[in-house]
Motif scaffolding. Structure first.
Motif, PDB file in Angstrom:
ATOM      1  N   ASN A 254      21.415 111.914  40.238  1.00 49.91           N
ATOM      2  CA  ASN A 254      22.333 112.783  39.514  1.00 49.91           C
ATOM      3  C   ASN A 254      23.492 111.988  38.891  1.00 49.91           C
ATOM      4  O   ASN A 254      24.658 112.357  39.007  1.00 49.91           O
ATOM      5  CB  ASN A 254      22.891 113.881  40.430  1.00 49.91           C
ATOM      6  CG  ASN A 254      23.506 115.033  39.639  1.00 49.91           C
ATOM      7  OD1 ASN A 254      23.163 115.249  38.478  1.00 49.91           O
ATOM      8  ND2 ASN A 254      24.426 115.752  40.264  1.00 49.91           N
ATOM      9  N   LYS A 255      23.118 110.896  38.218  1.00 49.10           N
ATOM     10  CA  LYS A 255      24.080 110.091  37.481  1.00 49.10           C
ATOM     11  C   LYS A 255      23.807 110.228  35.981  1.00 49.10           C
ATOM     12  O   LYS A 255      22.680 110.525  35.577  1.00 49.10           O
ATOM     13  CB  LYS A 255      23.983 108.606  37.874  1.00 49.10           C
ATOM     14  CG  LYS A 255      24.150 108.342  39.362  1.00 49.10           C
ATOM     15  CD  LYS A 255      25.521 108.787  39.860  1.00 49.10           C
ATOM     16  CE  LYS A 255      25.669 108.536  41.348  1.00 49.10           C
ATOM     17  NZ  LYS A 255      26.951 109.092  41.877  1.00 49.10           N
ATOM     18  N   LEU A 256      24.830 110.009  35.173  1.00 48.41           N
ATOM     19  CA  LEU A 256      24.607 109.979  33.737  1.00 48.41           C
ATOM     20  C   LEU A 256      23.738 108.770  33.398  1.00 48.41           C
ATOM     21  O   LEU A 256      23.928 107.682  33.934  1.00 48.41           O
ATOM     22  CB  LEU A 256      25.929 109.856  32.975  1.00 48.41           C
ATOM     23  CG  LEU A 256      26.989 110.950  33.177  1.00 48.41           C
ATOM     24  CD1 LEU A 256      28.175 110.679  32.258  1.00 48.41           C
ATOM     25  CD2 LEU A 256      26.424 112.322  32.925  1.00 48.41           C
ATOM     26  N   VAL A 257      22.790 108.964  32.513  1.00 45.13           N
ATOM     27  CA  VAL A 257      21.992 107.860  32.002  1.00 45.13           C
ATOM     28  C   VAL A 257      22.580 107.441  30.660  1.00 45.13           C
ATOM     29  O   VAL A 257      22.729 108.264  29.760  1.00 45.13           O
ATOM     30  CB  VAL A 257      20.513 108.253  31.838  1.00 45.13           C
ATOM     31  CG1 VAL A 257      19.711 107.122  31.196  1.00 45.13           C
ATOM     32  CG2 VAL A 257      19.912 108.624  33.191  1.00 45.13           C
ATOM     33  N   CYS A 258      22.932 106.173  30.554  1.00 51.34           N
ATOM     34  CA  CYS A 258      23.516 105.671  29.317  1.00 51.34           C
ATOM     35  C   CYS A 258      22.418 105.145  28.399  1.00 51.34           C
ATOM     36  O   CYS A 258      21.592 104.323  28.800  1.00 51.34           O
ATOM     37  CB  CYS A 258      24.524 104.544  29.611  1.00 51.34           C
ATOM     38  SG  CYS A 258      25.213 103.783  28.128  1.00 51.34           S
ATOM     39  N   GLY A 283      24.018 115.374  32.057  1.00 50.56           N
ATOM     40  CA  GLY A 283      24.872 114.780  31.048  1.00 50.56           C
ATOM     41  C   GLY A 283      24.293 113.481  30.531  1.00 50.56           C
ATOM     42  O   GLY A 283      23.370 112.905  31.121  1.00 50.56           O
ATOM     43  N   ILE A 284      24.838 113.013  29.415  1.00 51.64           N
ATOM     44  CA  ILE A 284      24.362 111.790  28.768  1.00 51.64           C
ATOM     45  C   ILE A 284      25.573 110.935  28.407  1.00 51.64           C
ATOM     46  O   ILE A 284      26.609 111.453  28.000  1.00 51.64           O
ATOM     47  CB  ILE A 284      23.566 112.121  27.483  1.00 51.64           C
ATOM     48  CG1 ILE A 284      22.332 112.968  27.804  1.00 51.64           C
ATOM     49  CG2 ILE A 284      23.153 110.844  26.750  1.00 51.64           C
ATOM     50  CD1 ILE A 284      21.631 113.521  26.571  1.00 51.64           C
ATOM     51  N   LEU A 285      25.419 109.630  28.564  1.00 56.96           N
ATOM     52  CA  LEU A 285      26.389 108.699  28.016  1.00 56.96           C
ATOM     53  C   LEU A 285      25.723 107.976  26.864  1.00 56.96           C
ATOM     54  O   LEU A 285      24.612 107.452  27.008  1.00 56.96           O
ATOM     55  CB  LEU A 285      26.869 107.689  29.068  1.00 56.96           C
ATOM     56  CG  LEU A 285      27.797 106.579  28.565  1.00 56.96           C
ATOM     57  CD1 LEU A 285      29.058 107.150  27.918  1.00 56.96           C
ATOM     58  CD2 LEU A 285      28.163 105.620  29.690  1.00 56.96           C
ATOM     59  N   THR A 322      27.355 115.356  26.111  1.00 56.71           N
ATOM     60  CA  THR A 322      27.220 113.951  25.744  1.00 56.71           C
ATOM     61  C   THR A 322      28.581 113.286  25.620  1.00 56.71           C
ATOM     62  O   THR A 322      29.474 113.790  24.929  1.00 56.71           O
ATOM     63  CB  THR A 322      26.461 113.802  24.413  1.00 56.71           C
ATOM     64  OG1 THR A 322      25.191 114.441  24.519  1.00 56.71           O
ATOM     65  CG2 THR A 322      26.261 112.334  24.067  1.00 56.71           C
ATOM     66  N   ASN A 323      28.732 112.170  26.308  1.00 56.61           N
ATOM     67  CA  ASN A 323      29.939 111.352  26.212  1.00 56.61           C
ATOM     68  C   ASN A 323      29.659 110.222  25.226  1.00 56.61           C
ATOM     69  O   ASN A 323      28.762 109.403  25.451  1.00 56.61           O
ATOM     70  CB  ASN A 323      30.301 110.783  27.581  1.00 56.61           C
ATOM     71  CG  ASN A 323      30.502 111.876  28.613  1.00 56.61           C
ATOM     72  OD1 ASN A 323      31.585 112.424  28.748  1.00 56.61           O
ATOM     73  ND2 ASN A 323      29.438 112.199  29.347  1.00 56.61           N
ATOM     74  N   ILE A 324      30.408 110.178  24.142  1.00 50.81           N
ATOM     75  CA  ILE A 324      30.129 109.234  23.062  1.00 50.81           C
ATOM     76  C   ILE A 324      31.102 108.068  23.123  1.00 50.81           C
ATOM     77  O   ILE A 324      32.315 108.248  23.025  1.00 50.81           O
ATOM     78  CB  ILE A 324      30.229 109.920  21.681  1.00 50.81           C
ATOM     79  CG1 ILE A 324      29.329 111.151  21.635  1.00 50.81           C
ATOM     80  CG2 ILE A 324      29.856 108.935  20.576  1.00 50.81           C
ATOM     81  CD1 ILE A 324      29.506 111.989  20.379  1.00 50.81           C
ATOM     82  N   GLY A 325      30.553 106.875  23.295  1.00 49.49           N
ATOM     83  CA  GLY A 325      31.366 105.673  23.294  1.00 49.49           C
ATOM     84  C   GLY A 325      30.832 104.664  22.299  1.00 49.49           C
ATOM     85  O   GLY A 325      29.702 104.782  21.812  1.00 49.49           O
TER      86      GLY A 325
END
Length: 419
Positions: A254-258, A283-285, A322-325
């Protein structure tokens, strides 16, 4: 261009999009809420402030010697401020652990929230969020290319402790700033030539990560992410943390996959992976970069893949999860300009996608009207997107079109060239 001209062009564009049910006013309100996490390491060529003279390792390479690189936290923050003043919206800064701001002489397994207090104070003043990354490279304990999967338990323990402490720093960021801090784990471990045993290093990496993540932290303040890579310099034949490894690890833990745009085969794109990953992950990174034949981390341009990433996020309603970096570093050009170009392009790609009549296009596709689907998506490419973008920049009090470049050149002359 005068305000009156901008307004006139915007009204014309607004009417063109309204024909297909797109309310540009609503789109711009939604766009203003999207935060891009701008990476600090573009400003100093991934040197950091812990051991800035340490050779850059981990399969990473920065080329160029353009003048004006930041050498202190104060310089880096000033450069970030200049870049943000030219980018519409309020965003986040993505810090690596090695960017500490302290007079203490410490190692990576000794970092604490207090070593980043100045960054938090600055972020509060600027109205920014902070994301984080433990630093598993450019260190004596990573010289042979292995960290969390190292066969030597003492070295593994050093990096495990670093990972645990990094999570506490990220939680501190989230609690202090009121914005969830994404803490991204990427390790460079791998072999230059073909290994005999591919399984054992991955088992050690899995066990090390499990130990790091053993303590539950409040997800309101921090989210853990894990990032794969195809290969790096010195790890061309085998990377322990492959896509398959981290896809399995992230989903089962249950971790975000980047997904990093440069971390796959040269002809492989991440835009086509987003919808699949969204079905199995909370969620997504996303790391937006630009590979040129390999993971070379070129400055993001408005190319086909960037626009496709934007469309996938919008069409599938993935912006909320989605976390956008950003992740690029170019020392051949002005580093502040690199930030501005890459970040503005990423926001532009999202805007362009948000201006599509998504629901109408889905409807005609479901009805089997592929002729209209193709015709309209092609014609939309010529719609007055630029007029909406110009109006948005003006409304956000940042330079319109190329006017930002003159600001960067003045900053270079008055600040960067004097370093």
């Amino acid at each position: 261009m005068s305000n009156e001209q901008l307004q006139q062009q915007y009204e014309w564009a607004k009417a063109a999009y309204a024909k297909y049910g797109v309310n540009t006013d609503d789109v711009l309100k939604k766009l203003a809420d999207i935060k891009i996490s701008m990476h600090c390491w573009q400003g100093d060529d991934v040197a950091g402030f812990m051991n800035p003279d340490q050779e850059l390792t981990g399969g990473i390479s920065v080329t160029g010697n353009y003048p004006g690189a930041a050498h202190t936290p104060e310089q880096l923050r000033a450069d970030l401020e200049k870049a943000f003043s030219l980018i519409p919206g309020k965003h986040k800064v993505n810090l690596h652990a090695m960017y500490i701001d302290t007079d203490e002489k410490i190692d990576l397994d000794e970092i604490e929230p207090k070593h980043y207090e100045k960054w938090v104070a600055w972020a509060k003043e600027q109205g920014l969020g902070l994301d984080f990354n433990p630093t598993f490279f450019s260190h004596p304990n990573s010289e042979d290319g292995f960290t969390l999967s190292h066969p030597d338990k003492k070295i593994r323990d050093f990096w495990i402790e670093h990972g645990k402490r990094a999570r506490k720093v990220a939680a501190y960021f989230g609690e202090e700033l009121g914005q969830t801090s994404v803490n991204n784990f990427w390790v460079p471990d791998g072999f230059k030539d073909n290994p005999i045993d591919r399984l054992a290093p991955r088992k050690r990496l899995m066990e090390s990560l499990d130990e790091i993540f053993a303590e539950d932290l409040d997800k309101k303040y921090t989210l853990d992410a894990v990032e794969s890579k195809l290969f790096g310099l010195g790890a061309e034949a085998y990377t322990v943390g492959s896509h398959e490894f981290y896809m399995g690890y992230g989903i089962t833990r249950n971790k975000l996959v980047c997904l990093d745009a440069g971390h796959f085969h040269p002809t492989e794109v991440i835009s086509n992976k987003l919808s699949s990953l969204s079905l199995f992950s909370d969620g997504i990174l996303l790391h937006v970069s630009r590979p040129v034949r390999w993971d070379s981390d070129h400055v993001v341009i408005m190319d086909d893949e960037l626009q496709e990433i934007g469309r996938e996020l919008v069409r599938n309603d993935l912006l909320g999860k989605t976390n956008i970096g950003l992740d690029f570093f170019d020392a051949t050009i002005n580093r502040v300009a690199a930030w501005v170009i890459g970040t503005r392009n990423t926001i532009k790609a999202l805007l362009k996608a948000m201006l599509e009549p998504t629901e109408y296009l889905k409807k005609i596709e479901l009805e089997g009207d592929y002729t209209t689907r193709l015709a309209l998506t092609e014609e939309l490419k010529d719609f007055p997107f630029a007029a909406v973008w110009d109006y948005y920049c003006e409304a956000q009090n940042v330079p319109v079109r190329e006017a930002w470049l003159e600001e960067v050149k003045k900053y270079e002359e008055n600040t960067l060239l004097k370093r």
